[in-house]
Motif scaffolding. Structure first.
Motif, short mmCIF file in Angstrom:
data_model
loop_
_atom_site.label_atom_id
_atom_site.label_comp_id
_atom_site.label_asym_id
_atom_site.label_seq_id
_atom_site.Cartn_x
_atom_site.Cartn_y
_atom_site.Cartn_z
N ALA A 1 56.19 -48.39 -35.92
CA ALA A 1 55.08 -48.29 -36.90
C ALA A 1 55.42 -48.92 -38.44
CB ALA A 1 54.86 -46.68 -37.03
N MET A 2 56.90 -48.76 -38.70
CA MET A 2 57.32 -49.28 -39.97
C MET A 2 57.31 -50.74 -39.91
SD MET A 2 58.59 -47.12 -42.50
CE MET A 2 60.00 -47.77 -43.15
N SER A 3 57.55 -51.36 -38.75
CA SER A 3 57.57 -52.86 -38.73
C SER A 3 56.13 -53.26 -38.85
CB SER A 3 58.08 -53.25 -37.25
OG SER A 3 59.48 -53.00 -37.13
N GLN A 4 55.04 -52.32 -38.15
CA GLN A 4 53.95 -53.02 -38.35
C GLN A 4 53.21 -52.70 -39.89
OE1 GLN A 4 51.88 -50.40 -35.61
NE2 GLN A 4 51.55 -52.02 -34.06
N LEU A 5 53.87 -51.76 -40.57
CA LEU A 5 53.35 -51.31 -42.00
C LEU A 5 53.84 -52.43 -43.00
CD1 LEU A 5 52.29 -49.81 -44.07
CD2 LEU A 5 54.23 -48.40 -44.01
N GLU B 1 40.50 -49.76 -56.81
CA GLU B 1 41.23 -50.86 -56.16
C GLU B 1 42.11 -50.41 -55.13
OE1 GLU B 1 43.61 -55.39 -57.12
OE2 GLU B 1 42.55 -54.23 -58.89
N ASN B 2 43.15 -49.62 -55.69
CA ASN B 2 44.13 -49.10 -54.91
C ASN B 2 43.78 -48.36 -53.60
OD1 ASN B 2 46.88 -49.84 -55.58
ND2 ASN B 2 46.30 -48.83 -57.47
N ARG B 3 42.59 -47.59 -53.86
CA ARG B 3 41.89 -46.59 -52.52
C ARG B 3 41.51 -47.67 -51.70
NH1 ARG B 3 39.36 -41.96 -51.69
NH2 ARG B 3 39.83 -40.99 -53.53
N ARG B 4 40.72 -48.73 -52.19
CA ARG B 4 40.34 -49.87 -51.25
C ARG B 4 41.50 -50.71 -50.54
NH1 ARG B 4 36.79 -50.32 -55.51
NH2 ARG B 4 37.83 -51.97 -56.35
N ARG C 1 45.48 -49.02 -43.84
CA ARG C 1 45.11 -47.71 -42.78
C ARG C 1 44.14 -48.35 -41.73
NH1 ARG C 1 41.71 -44.38 -40.95
NH2 ARG C 1 40.14 -44.84 -42.65
N ASP C 2 42.98 -49.09 -42.17
CA ASP C 2 42.10 -49.62 -40.83
C ASP C 2 42.73 -50.67 -39.97
OD1 ASP C 2 40.22 -47.94 -41.85
OD2 ASP C 2 39.17 -49.67 -42.92
N GLN C 3 43.57 -51.39 -40.81
CA GLN C 3 44.38 -52.58 -39.89
C GLN C 3 45.39 -51.97 -39.02
OE1 GLN C 3 45.74 -55.66 -42.60
NE2 GLN C 3 43.61 -56.03 -43.37
N VAL D 1 42.26 -40.72 -40.21
CA VAL D 1 42.24 -40.07 -41.23
C VAL D 1 42.38 -38.42 -40.87
CG1 VAL D 1 40.62 -39.37 -43.31
CG2 VAL D 1 40.73 -41.68 -42.72
N LEU D 2 43.34 -37.71 -41.58
CA LEU D 2 43.38 -36.37 -41.39
C LEU D 2 43.07 -35.72 -42.90
CD1 LEU D 2 47.06 -36.52 -39.86
CD2 LEU D 2 44.81 -36.40 -38.70
N PRO D 3 42.47 -34.55 -42.48
CA PRO D 3 42.05 -33.95 -43.76
C PRO D 3 43.21 -33.40 -44.46
CG PRO D 3 41.56 -32.65 -41.82
CD PRO D 3 41.93 -33.97 -41.49
#
Length: 99
Positions: A6-10, A75-78, A84-86, A91-93
């Protein structure tokens, strides 16, 4: 959960979005990236993003803010939503807010 994968993908996704990875935690669960930006009429600035992979969990905590403190008008939220989408992260509450 495979934190290393996951870190590599990130890291790849952050670079693809124009970010520079500037710090990785020794435990392999933390990463910090900078996104250099150009603000019309105001010049250059930097958005700082941090990600933390929670131990014994599949949760990734993240945050971002403009270094100068100037408003970013979402801008940061987008950007974080796009990352996250990629990565296809769900999404967790938020169950509680820290103070």
């Amino acid at each position: 959960a495979d934190v290393t994968g996951a870190m590599s993908q990130l890291r790849l996704t952050l670079r693809a979005e124009g970010g520079n990875v500037v710090s990785v935690g020794e435990d392999g669960r933390y990463i910090r990236a900078e996104f250099p930006i150009e603000i019309p009429f105001l010049g250059k600035d930097v958005d700082d993003c941090e990600f933390y992979f929670t131990p014994q969990d599949v949760t990734v905590q993240f945050r971002a803010e403009r270094r100068s403190g100037r408003p970013d008008f979402g801008e940061n939220r987008r950007r974080l939503q796009k990352i996250r989408d990629q990565l296809r992260w769900e999404v967790l509450p938020v169950l509680r807010k820290r103070q």
